[in-house]
Motif scaffolding. Sequence first.
Motif, PDB file in Angstrom:
ATOM      1  N   ASN A 146       2.818  50.547  27.558  1.00 55.33           N
ATOM      2  CA  ASN A 146       1.934  49.414  27.840  1.00 55.33           C
ATOM      3  C   ASN A 146       2.204  48.816  29.213  1.00 55.33           C
ATOM      4  O   ASN A 146       1.298  48.295  29.874  1.00 55.33           O
ATOM      5  CB  ASN A 146       2.106  48.331  26.773  1.00 55.33           C
ATOM      6  CG  ASN A 146       3.528  47.811  26.683  1.00 55.33           C
ATOM      7  OD1 ASN A 146       4.483  48.571  26.498  1.00 55.33           O
ATOM      8  ND2 ASN A 146       3.707  46.509  26.815  1.00 55.33           N
ATOM      9  N   GLU A 147       3.465  48.887  29.672  1.00 52.00           N
ATOM     10  CA  GLU A 147       3.814  48.330  30.976  1.00 52.00           C
ATOM     11  C   GLU A 147       3.263  49.185  32.113  1.00 52.00           C
ATOM     12  O   GLU A 147       2.953  48.672  33.190  1.00 52.00           O
ATOM     13  CB  GLU A 147       5.339  48.209  31.108  1.00 52.00           C
ATOM     14  CG  GLU A 147       5.999  47.324  30.063  1.00 52.00           C
ATOM     15  CD  GLU A 147       5.600  45.855  30.180  1.00 52.00           C
ATOM     16  OE1 GLU A 147       4.971  45.484  31.193  1.00 52.00           O
ATOM     17  OE2 GLU A 147       5.918  45.087  29.265  1.00 52.00           O
ATOM     18  N   GLN A 203      -6.402  42.399  25.852  1.00 51.55           N
ATOM     19  CA  GLN A 203      -5.421  42.969  24.927  1.00 51.55           C
ATOM     20  C   GLN A 203      -6.056  44.050  24.058  1.00 51.55           C
ATOM     21  O   GLN A 203      -5.442  45.093  23.796  1.00 51.55           O
ATOM     22  CB  GLN A 203      -4.839  41.866  24.040  1.00 51.55           C
ATOM     23  CG  GLN A 203      -3.933  40.890  24.767  1.00 51.55           C
ATOM     24  CD  GLN A 203      -3.409  39.795  23.852  1.00 51.55           C
ATOM     25  OE1 GLN A 203      -3.659  39.803  22.641  1.00 51.55           O
ATOM     26  NE2 GLN A 203      -2.694  38.833  24.424  1.00 51.55           N
ATOM     27  N   ARG A 221       3.129  41.453  23.958  1.00 47.00           N
ATOM     28  CA  ARG A 221       4.259  41.065  24.812  1.00 47.00           C
ATOM     29  C   ARG A 221       4.031  41.434  26.279  1.00 47.00           C
ATOM     30  O   ARG A 221       4.895  41.172  27.118  1.00 47.00           O
ATOM     31  CB  ARG A 221       5.544  41.746  24.321  1.00 47.00           C
ATOM     32  CG  ARG A 221       6.058  41.229  22.991  1.00 47.00           C
ATOM     33  CD  ARG A 221       7.496  41.670  22.783  1.00 47.00           C
ATOM     34  NE  ARG A 221       7.608  43.099  22.574  1.00 47.00           N
ATOM     35  CZ  ARG A 221       7.884  43.670  21.397  1.00 47.00           C
ATOM     36  NH1 ARG A 221       8.049  42.910  20.331  1.00 47.00           N
ATOM     37  NH2 ARG A 221       7.988  44.970  21.287  1.00 47.00           N
ATOM     38  N   THR A 222       2.905  42.021  26.585  1.00 50.70           N
ATOM     39  CA  THR A 222       2.652  42.483  27.954  1.00 50.70           C
ATOM     40  C   THR A 222       2.413  41.305  28.891  1.00 50.70           C
ATOM     41  O   THR A 222       1.482  40.532  28.712  1.00 50.70           O
ATOM     42  CB  THR A 222       1.426  43.420  27.984  1.00 50.70           C
ATOM     43  OG1 THR A 222       1.648  44.517  27.095  1.00 50.70           O
ATOM     44  CG2 THR A 222       1.175  43.940  29.400  1.00 50.70           C
ATOM     45  N   HIS A 223       3.255  41.166  29.876  1.00 55.21           N
ATOM     46  CA  HIS A 223       3.150  40.124  30.912  1.00 55.21           C
ATOM     47  C   HIS A 223       2.736  38.769  30.341  1.00 55.21           C
ATOM     48  O   HIS A 223       1.653  38.260  30.624  1.00 55.21           O
ATOM     49  CB  HIS A 223       2.161  40.554  31.989  1.00 55.21           C
ATOM     50  CG  HIS A 223       2.630  41.729  32.786  1.00 55.21           C
ATOM     51  ND1 HIS A 223       3.666  41.650  33.688  1.00 55.21           N
ATOM     52  CD2 HIS A 223       2.224  43.024  32.801  1.00 55.21           C
ATOM     53  CE1 HIS A 223       3.866  42.844  34.231  1.00 55.21           C
ATOM     54  NE2 HIS A 223       3.012  43.688  33.708  1.00 55.21           N
ATOM     55  N   ASP A 276       3.667  45.472  21.214  1.00 56.55           N
ATOM     56  CA  ASP A 276       3.937  45.614  22.643  1.00 56.55           C
ATOM     57  C   ASP A 276       2.811  45.035  23.497  1.00 56.55           C
ATOM     58  O   ASP A 276       3.072  44.443  24.554  1.00 56.55           O
ATOM     59  CB  ASP A 276       4.145  47.096  22.991  1.00 56.55           C
ATOM     60  CG  ASP A 276       5.462  47.632  22.449  1.00 56.55           C
ATOM     61  OD1 ASP A 276       6.284  46.809  21.982  1.00 56.55           O
ATOM     62  OD2 ASP A 276       5.673  48.850  22.486  1.00 56.55           O
ATOM     63  N   VAL A 277       1.577  45.219  23.067  1.00 59.50           N
ATOM     64  CA  VAL A 277       0.444  44.682  23.824  1.00 59.50           C
ATOM     65  C   VAL A 277       0.532  43.164  23.897  1.00 59.50           C
ATOM     66  O   VAL A 277       0.273  42.557  24.949  1.00 59.50           O
ATOM     67  CB  VAL A 277      -0.890  45.136  23.198  1.00 59.50           C
ATOM     68  CG1 VAL A 277      -2.054  44.294  23.723  1.00 59.50           C
ATOM     69  CG2 VAL A 277      -1.133  46.608  23.495  1.00 59.50           C
ATOM     70  N   PHE A 309      -3.334  38.574  30.611  1.00 63.81           N
ATOM     71  CA  PHE A 309      -2.897  39.366  29.466  1.00 63.81           C
ATOM     72  C   PHE A 309      -2.541  38.529  28.243  1.00 63.81           C
ATOM     73  O   PHE A 309      -2.572  39.041  27.127  1.00 63.81           O
ATOM     74  CB  PHE A 309      -1.669  40.207  29.840  1.00 63.81           C
ATOM     75  CG  PHE A 309      -1.953  41.295  30.835  1.00 63.81           C
ATOM     76  CD1 PHE A 309      -2.680  42.423  30.482  1.00 63.81           C
ATOM     77  CD2 PHE A 309      -1.492  41.194  32.141  1.00 63.81           C
ATOM     78  CE1 PHE A 309      -2.935  43.428  31.399  1.00 63.81           C
ATOM     79  CE2 PHE A 309      -1.740  42.196  33.070  1.00 63.81           C
ATOM     80  CZ  PHE A 309      -2.467  43.317  32.694  1.00 63.81           C
ATOM     81  N   GLN A 318       9.061  46.404  35.801  1.00 59.36           N
ATOM     82  CA  GLN A 318       9.831  45.290  35.250  1.00 59.36           C
ATOM     83  C   GLN A 318      10.838  44.711  36.227  1.00 59.36           C
ATOM     84  O   GLN A 318      11.506  43.724  35.918  1.00 59.36           O
ATOM     85  CB  GLN A 318      10.578  45.754  33.996  1.00 59.36           C
ATOM     86  CG  GLN A 318       9.674  46.240  32.874  1.00 59.36           C
ATOM     87  CD  GLN A 318       8.804  45.129  32.332  1.00 59.36           C
ATOM     88  OE1 GLN A 318       9.274  44.267  31.602  1.00 59.36           O
ATOM     89  NE2 GLN A 318       7.535  45.143  32.686  1.00 59.36           N
ATOM     90  N   LEU A 320      -6.332  47.275  26.076  1.00 62.25           N
ATOM     91  CA  LEU A 320      -5.048  47.964  26.162  1.00 62.25           C
ATOM     92  C   LEU A 320      -4.731  48.672  24.852  1.00 62.25           C
ATOM     93  O   LEU A 320      -4.265  49.825  24.840  1.00 62.25           O
ATOM     94  CB  LEU A 320      -3.935  46.969  26.499  1.00 62.25           C
ATOM     95  CG  LEU A 320      -4.002  46.243  27.850  1.00 62.25           C
ATOM     96  CD1 LEU A 320      -2.775  45.352  28.017  1.00 62.25           C
ATOM     97  CD2 LEU A 320      -4.105  47.219  29.004  1.00 62.25           C
ATOM     98  N   ALA A 376      -0.673  48.448  32.156  1.00 64.09           N
ATOM     99  CA  ALA A 376      -1.120  47.117  32.573  1.00 64.09           C
ATOM    100  C   ALA A 376      -1.585  47.035  34.028  1.00 64.09           C
ATOM    101  O   ALA A 376      -2.651  46.466  34.297  1.00 64.09           O
ATOM    102  CB  ALA A 376      -0.017  46.093  32.295  1.00 64.09           C
TER     103      ALA A 376
END
Length: 449
Positions: A277-278, A253, A234-236, A231-232, A242, A373, A256, A281
């Motif tokens: 994670n979202e 990363q 895939r963050t933004h 998930d980290v 990121f 999101q 996070l 961020a």
Amino acid sequence: MVKKKVPDWLNSSLWSTDPPPPDDNRLHRNAPKPIATTTVDPPLPVDPLPPPPPPAPAPVVVSTKEDPPTPQLIVDIHSFSNRNRNSSDDENGGSDQTQLLTELTKKVINIREVRRIASQGIPDGGGVRSTVWKLLLGYLPPDRSLWSSELAKKRSQYKHFKEELLMNPSEITRRFEKSAICDPDESKSESSGLLSRSEIPQGEHPLSLGKSSVWNQFFQDTEIIEQIDRDVKRTHPDLHFFSGDSPFAKSNQEALRNILIVFAKLNPGIRYVQGMNEILAPLFYVFRNDPDEDYAVSAEADTFFCFVEILSGFRDHFCQQLDNSVVGIRSTISKLSQLLKEHDEELWRHLEVTTKVNPQFYAFRWITLLLTQEFNFADSLHIWDTLLSDPEGPQETLLRVCCAMLILIRRRLLAGDFTSILKLLQNYPPTNIGHLLYVANKLRTPSSG
């Protein structure tokens, strides 16, 4: 049955939104969006920062794309005395900005006044948002003289958490080995450098199945850590801050990842739930970009405690066992449905009775991820200014904003069927955030008619 009359201000042309372009797909965050990379707070610089003379060489401009975003307005938020007047000329809400900066210079800050001003939006740049968010979340006390001691205590505590919870069990075993080697009575260990089977504590043996075994716990944590890692990454992905292979992005990363693992281990009842994670961020982004280097380098520790504070108000949404309880996510979604029915019964009836669009189909993500999101990153930060400023707590404000999102596009929703409505709500169209927050604030008062 007499339908409630929709307030006239809801029918204003201000709230109509043009249809999105055919290729607009907000779910695919990998797709390049110029709005996300040019308007985030603080904005990524295109030209070198002042002072103007002499102009910076062209190669510097090219290299900044992988560097940390630098605020356009570099000001030390922690020593405001020299900058209050410099900030008063801002075209948008200059008076409020001046009031906010003045309030932050006081020895004892009036949090109620900070909430009032911040609810209208916090100035971008200069570290103002970083400090205000910490105040609103209770991480910084109102008494400025206590900031240094409180921050030192919290940061030391987080360092201790990391040392205790992020240590690989093999490191614990090596410590036992080192301890045994230093013992003059253990000649065998001193000569071989290894512990015999009998000398390794049962709880520290890799094959131990005991509940207290650090190795057994380590293997149980592996699945969660792997999910956090995925998930980290895939963050933004649209923000260099990121994503990417630059050392700066990698270090962000890693921060996070550390925060989420520490949180999961300290909260075994929740652990880690996909999507946390979202929420993490925006906090880390704002704190890491504080122009005060002392604050920026401690962003990981500061973010951890503020993240815990935010989740304390929403933690029941992440606990699956509570989904159907009065504090679970389904109950919160029902509150949103009732709020819409109260303020726009015609729209509510079309969505839930006529077209049978269950609000869980779209509101689950809106609520659990705090709208991170649904809008570009810069807009989500401004929405968070309002969420964190509400003395009633962010959840009530969040529900009003979600209700306002439906009202803003009511004409398109009333004209749609199940398929078109669901597609629209799961890919919310671009909108004016100022209008959205205005409507949300209007929903504080009961509807008339």
